[in-house]
Scaffold this active site. Structure first.
Site, mmCIF file in Angstrom:
data_model
loop_
_atom_site.group_PDB
_atom_site.id
_atom_site.type_symbol
_atom_site.label_atom_id
_atom_site.label_comp_id
_atom_site.label_asym_id
_atom_site.label_seq_id
_atom_site.Cartn_x
_atom_site.Cartn_y
_atom_site.Cartn_z
ATOM 1 N N GLU B 175 0.836 -1.207 0.000
ATOM 2 C CA GLU B 175 0.000 0.000 0.000
ATOM 3 C C GLU B 175 0.864 1.247 0.000
ATOM 4 O O GLU B 175 2.047 1.196 0.306
ATOM 5 C CB GLU B 175 -0.940 0.023 1.201
ATOM 6 C CG GLU B 175 -0.339 -0.423 2.494
ATOM 7 C CD GLU B 175 0.895 0.292 2.919
ATOM 8 O OE1 GLU B 175 0.864 1.549 2.923
ATOM 9 O OE2 GLU B 175 1.901 -0.361 3.256
ATOM 10 N N GLU B 318 4.389 -0.649 0.904
ATOM 11 C CA GLU B 318 4.424 -0.837 -0.562
ATOM 12 C C GLU B 318 4.294 -2.298 -0.980
ATOM 13 O O GLU B 318 4.028 -2.582 -2.146
ATOM 14 C CB GLU B 318 5.722 -0.278 -1.183
ATOM 15 C CG GLU B 318 5.936 1.190 -1.004
ATOM 16 C CD GLU B 318 7.229 1.669 -1.709
ATOM 17 O OE1 GLU B 318 7.890 0.864 -2.371
ATOM 18 O OE2 GLU B 318 7.545 2.863 -1.574
#
Lengths: 352, 352
Positions: B175, B318
């Site tokens: 994310e 991420e």
């Protein structure tokens, strides 16, 4: 001055300023400073150790050294001694865990016989550095002579230097030897000053009675041999093993050539304890892949101030953890060399 | 019955007997039983989860979902909100850490906008699932409506189902969203019943004063919104985020399709808490890559009974940890499928 003494004199601490320069580069990359944690630390240490900026790894190699241990006569292992030679054959055929994981990591495995007791297959890929067909039973006297200890170390040095001359730039340590956790426990007890029972584990899977026997055997070995904790060579000769001596040599050659050395399992860690006792600066060139289920491994990693990267409860040896660590090290190199910078990507920097 | 309810009803616990069969195979390989520790556990769990024996991974994928958070108005982050959109562009160009590590692991990265506030670049690889341009400031009212929470989850489900239909068989969660550790801390506090200060960290690197502000903001959010710890959807709507809702959907779709889902950092873990609250059996399909430096991450991993494989002190998100974990998972698959057996290699078995 002996060849070994000459090599030891060449081992000097790395340049910390290089590490700072590497961190400055890492801080330019599109991520909050330090947010890749120990992956950044790995990249920084590679630069410090090798003096190369950017870091690179082109030819990683694992040395899996085999040797037998006379102390198995005391019933300290779950497997018969012949397994050492059988596993050497398995390594040469590519069917062992270290072969699988080395292929996964894209690295070579060098298999060498430093003192297997039984006959080993003739194979072009097998390096013969046999000091003797197994050590003596160290619960009754020294495992080997001082000359043999030096021979094992110098064999490891020669092996590593040949690989380094061929371009190897990252070294992992592996081993195979039925009974060698007994030697590693004895070495760890002496060189870290820890009670035997706190550094002795189940090895390949012995039961409680065999564990008690193993502890008693190690205690007797220390009483009989009185290894000198200030003298790494004396400890190796009295309660070590030929493959452990070989690994000491590989470590020292790596440190002298400023190549990172990934200490893998408990036995490789015991070799690292000896190498660091022979030359304290060797410590700066070591990385720890994982902490095994052997209790002595944690003790020696703490003693060496090494913190492992993987938490996998492995206890196989061979260099298996080193192969996995190589994939992390390659990842760290790629982070250093392939990520965009804040400037190149047009990403805003922190505001506080 | 809504689409979401139908999906939830399809999530059933995996078959433990398959895991036993897998362990029986692992015990035939040339190594002491269990000596590859958690690498063996990974192989066994892959078989249990997927029902495939031998296990295989052919098309791993990481979902990196982006969304913005209205709560950044309270000064809880070290970076300006525009960084979310800038990083989406960086992902699309391949210059971010997750791109580098995904290439290293040989896996795809799917980038999706679930609620970025600023304009995002038009790019063929960017999936648009934007629920709204950022959540509301949840310290003053709910982050989103219940309808929006369902829309975010269903967006994640659709995204994952499309990838699964294309053959993806291993999922990682990533994310990007400035302010989203604040949402993750709020979710973790509610769903694990832990005091806010024990699950709130420094995010991308805020100082002590900003940390105290962050704790106060989360406390106020919980007082204002009173999220119901028994209702995952209510928690998501009141103190969550659009990208977190998307991840909840990805997790649920993975579990329904019996695909292993690697929960990565703290924010993905908060999504896992919500998914497991919506359907408890989801837990069986989750693997944890690493434990980040965010204190709430350890709390939620303990709550989910997940033990991470890597100890790297990363705190980037991420999907970076998932990419690294994929290299371990591939290693576990190869151990299962490529190692010799005692019989094939002619190696003696244990004698005790």
């Amino acid at each position: 001055m002996s060849d070994l003494q000459k090599l030891l004199s060449r081992i000097a601490p790395p340049d910390a300023a290089l590490g700072e320069r590497a961190q400055a580069h890492l801080d330019q990359l599109t991520k909050p400073p330090g947010s890749l944690g120990r992956l950044e630390e790995l990249a920084r240490r590679l630069v410090e150790i090798t003096g190369q900026e950017p870091p690179r790894v082109r030819r990683p190699v694992i040395f899996t050294l085999a040797g037998d241990h006379g102390v198995v006569a005391e019933g300290v292992s779950a497997y018969p001694q012949v397994v050492t030679a059988q596993m050497v054959e398995n390594f040469l055929r590519g069917g062992a865990a270290v072969n699988v994981l080395a292929r996964h990591a894209g690295c070579r495995v060098v298999i060498a016989d430093f003192g297997v007791a039984g006959p080993v297959p003739s194979h072009p890929a097998l390096v013969i550095r046999k000091v003797a067909p197994g050590t003596q039973n160290f619960s009754r006297g020294p495992a080997m002579t001082l000359d043999q200890a030096v021979e094992a170390i110098e064999g490891g040095i020669a092996l590593a230097e040949a690989e380094i001359a061929s371009g190897s730039d990252l070294i992992g340590l592996g081993e195979m030897g039925i009974g060698n956790t007994t030697a590693a426990s004895a070495i760890t007890a002496v060189l870290t000053g820890t009670p035997v029972e706190a550094v002795t584990g189940r090895g390949t899977g012995i039961d409680e009675a065999a564990w008690e026997r193993k502890v008693a055997v190690i205690r007797r070995a220390l009483t009989v041999n009185r290894p000198d904790p200030a003298d790494g060579l004396d400890v190796l000769a009295k309660v070590g093993g030929f493959e452990i001596g070989g690994l000491v040599g590989v470590i020292l050659a790596g440190a002298a050539a400023r190549i990172p050395v990934v200490v893998d399992g408990f036995i490789a860690g015991a070799a690292a304890l000896i190498a660091v006792r022979l030359k304290a600066e060797t410590r700066h060139f070591l990385l720890a892949s994982h902490c095994s289920a052997e209790p002595g491994h944690r003790v020696l990693l703490d003693h060496l101030a090494l913190r492992p990267y993987l938490d996998l409860q492995m206890r196989l040896g061979e260099g298996t953890g080193a192969a996995l660590a190589f994939t992390l090290i390659q990842a760290a190199v790629k982070i250093y060399t392939e990520m965009a910078t804040f400037k190149s990507a047009g990403v805003s920097r922190r505001q506080t």
